[in-house]
Design an enzyme around this catalytic site. Structure first.
Site, PDB file in Angstrom:
ATOM      1  N   LYS A 213       0.847  -1.178   0.000  1.00 13.06           N
ATOM      2  CA  LYS A 213       0.000   0.000   0.000  1.00 13.06           C
ATOM      3  C   LYS A 213       0.894   1.243   0.000  1.00 13.06           C
ATOM      4  CE  LYS A 213      -0.810   1.310   4.814  1.00 13.06           C
ATOM      5  NZ  LYS A 213      -0.513   2.736   4.702  1.00 13.06           N
TER       6      LYS A 213
ATOM      7  N   HIS B 121      -1.049  -4.991   5.933  1.00 13.85           N
ATOM      8  CA  HIS B 121      -0.643  -5.901   7.008  1.00 13.85           C
ATOM      9  C   HIS B 121      -1.664  -5.996   8.135  1.00 13.85           C
ATOM     10  CE1 HIS B 121       0.910  -2.025   8.609  1.00 13.85           C
ATOM     11  NE2 HIS B 121       0.615  -2.557   9.776  1.00 13.85           N
TER      12      HIS B 121
ATOM     13  N   LYS C 237      -2.549  11.338  16.153  1.00 12.01           N
ATOM     14  CA  LYS C 237      -1.243  11.330  16.823  1.00 12.01           C
ATOM     15  C   LYS C 237      -1.192  12.416  17.894  1.00 12.01           C
ATOM     16  CE  LYS C 237       1.568   9.355  13.120  1.00 12.01           C
ATOM     17  NZ  LYS C 237       1.940   8.176  13.927  1.00 12.01           N
TER      18      LYS C 237
ATOM     19  N   HIS D  80      -6.248   0.769   6.612  1.00  8.29           N
ATOM     20  CA  HIS D  80      -6.251  -0.158   7.742  1.00  8.29           C
ATOM     21  C   HIS D  80      -7.609  -0.211   8.454  1.00  8.29           C
ATOM     22  CE1 HIS D  80      -2.092  -0.589   7.022  1.00  8.29           C
ATOM     23  NE2 HIS D  80      -1.668   0.458   7.684  1.00  8.29           N
TER      24      HIS D  80
ATOM     25  N   ASP E  59      -3.212   7.734   5.921  1.00  5.95           N
ATOM     26  CA  ASP E  59      -2.260   6.856   6.593  1.00  5.95           C
ATOM     27  C   ASP E  59      -2.960   5.663   7.254  1.00  5.95           C
ATOM     28  OD1 ASP E  59       0.283   6.047   7.706  1.00  5.95           O
ATOM     29  OD2 ASP E  59      -0.396   6.865   9.622  1.00  5.95           O
TER      30      ASP E  59
ATOM     31  N   GLU F  11      -2.887   7.509  19.086  1.00  3.82           N
ATOM     32  CA  GLU F  11      -1.526   7.348  19.574  1.00  3.82           C
ATOM     33  C   GLU F  11      -1.056   8.584  20.330  1.00  3.82           C
ATOM     34  OE1 GLU F  11       0.983   4.998  16.402  1.00  3.82           O
ATOM     35  OE2 GLU F  11      -0.123   6.598  15.389  1.00  3.82           O
TER      36      GLU F  11
END
Length: 463
Positions: A134, A164, A326, A226, A221, A202
């Protein structure tokens, strides 16, 4: 079974940090084909010995495999310098009539068109395979172009589109929990579920990744790929058969049922924000725009939230909120299934009753179910049942490689699956680029604006 791996982009970070440690883990578990060889290739002018030294250093830094397994992997390695966009170089590296080969493209997206054209000249066979990392395009149009290019240039080999997250055993736990337990499957619908929140929040900041992150942002991202795939696992119906075609088919159908966001609701159903200066723990954090390598004119978000509806009988009316960010107050990576409140008459009879919530950790191996039990003074006591059960320990990339070596595409993205994810996100990205949804701010080390980690739609007082 694959007997040779050719790694284009072998001098890059992905190879040394993720791919080769995964190979070492499989070597230690004796899961590699006995005659496997690995050929690294990049435009770096290395000898085989220099490449082996580079990979050995990477294994020491990133692999937990025993020294014997690491040494065995290093001995498998060869190296061929090449320009991966030149057909002559690619054909030279791959050779003629070689063993069944996995061509792993550990390359930046900017090189994909050139390397796929060069690979077409190598005339790969049906017994060969190609792995593409990706991102699969930068929007819906480019994703379609990439899929068309793959179909035209590489019609024969199996194409593995790598995300993943699908090979993360904690992510896949949602399927076993739901389909193999009668206590959950009958309530997995709009009758019982009020909302679903999928979070990847995060306390980390850029950590030296500004070169990539500032060009992507939180939506591209994490959310577009994901978290979209995690949502598909929650949404999907049980496949009729346990085979790659059936499993991937129900994932695609799940994403097809997700409504395309409308311009009228994007301001209420999406949030974009970036962090300003603040404190995370004892660490002073500068504003995102002052971080090294950041271009403030890009207007990149560090927090993204998107609430989506689903147009099918099982999930109609249930909002799914995907959020990632983040420099936040705490780390939260989980799927949270929020069940509907009990009927009012029961709430009147038993003060203190709260809705049930099922939480599945995506980085920590927990399954938590909040329940109501009898407490003092005829009030309900809110208790949490928790299961902490570690996964097998194989890394996501080890699971991916094992699937590739056995030509099993179950854990990989289908071309139309990638397009469906972009179909959902494209209107959001266009509205954000046009500033139709204002950029908000949050101090580093605090909660983001809009829906918090506890869930709820923007403007919802529960947020």
């Amino acid at each position: 079974m694959i007997e040779r791996i050719v790694l284009f982009g072998a001098s890059g970070d992905l190879t040394s940090r993720l791919v080769m440690p995964a190979v070492a883990q499989l070597a230690e578990a004796e899961l590699l084909p006995p005659q496997l060889t690995i050929v690294g290739s990049a435009n770096t002018d290395w000898s085989t010995e220099q490449f082996r030294e580079h990979i050995a250093e990477g294994l020491d830094a990133h692999s937990t495999a025993k020294p014997a397994a690491k040494d065995a992997v290093v001995r498998m390695l060869g190296y061929e310098p090449a320009d991966v966009t030149r057909a002559e170089d690619v054909c030279r590296v791959l050779g003629d009539d070689g063993p069944d080969t996995l061509v792993y493209l550990a390359l930046p997206p900017s090189l994909l068109r050139g390397v796929l054209t060069a690979l077409a000249a190598a005339k790969l066979r049906r017994s060969d395979a190609v792995a593409v990392e990706k991102p699969f395009g930068t929007d819906l149009e480019s994703a379609r172009e990439l899929n068309d290019l793959l179909r035209v240039q590489l019609p024969e080999p199996t194409i593995f589109r790598v995300d993943h997250f699908l090979s993360n055993e904690l992510v896949r736990r949602i399927l076993v929990l739901r389909f193999l337990n009668r206590v959950f499957e009958p309530t997995w619908n709009a009758v019982h579920v009020e909302r679903v929140d999928i979070s990847w929040l995060e306390s980390l900041t850029l950590e030296g990744r500004a070169g990539y992150y500032d060009g992507a942002g939180a939506m591209k991202d994490m959310v577009q790929n994901h978290l979209m795939e995690v949502m598909a696992l929650v949404l999907m119906e049980q496949p009729a058969r346990i085979d790659p075609h059936s499993f991937r088919g129900v994932r695609v159908e799940a994403l097809r049922a997700v409504a395309t966001p409308s311009a009228e609701t994007l301001c209420s159903d999406s949030v974009r924000a970036r962090y300003t200066a603040g404190t995370i723990g004892t660490r002073q954090v500068p504003s995102y725009v002052d971080e090294p390598g950041v271009d403030p004119t890009r207007n990149t978000e560090t927090y993204a939230s998107l609430t989506l509806g689903v147009n099918n009988p099982r999930w109609a009316g249930v909002p799914f909120t995907l959020r990632s960010g983040k420099a936040l107050a705490a780390d939260t990576a989980e799927i949270a299934i929020h069940y509907r409140a009990m009927p009012k008459y029961l709430l009147d009879l038993w003060p203190g009753v709260e809705p049930n919530v099922l939480r599945l950790g995506l980085t920590e191996p927990y399954v938590r179910l909040s329940t109501n039990l009898n407490g003092p003074d005829d009030r309900a006591a809110h208790q949490e049942l928790e299961l902490m059960e570690p996964a097998s320990g194989r890394t996501p990339y080890a699971n991916l490689l094992l699937g590739m070596l056995h030509n099993n595409p179950t854990l990989f993205i289908r071309g139309d699956e990638a397009e469906e994810a972009w179909r959902i996100v494209d209107p959001v990205m266009k509205a954000w680029a046009a500033d139709d949804v204002p950029m908000q701010e949050y101090a580093a080390g605090t909660e983001p604006p809009g829906p918090s980690a506890r869930g709820g739609r923007p403007g919802d007082p529960r947020s």
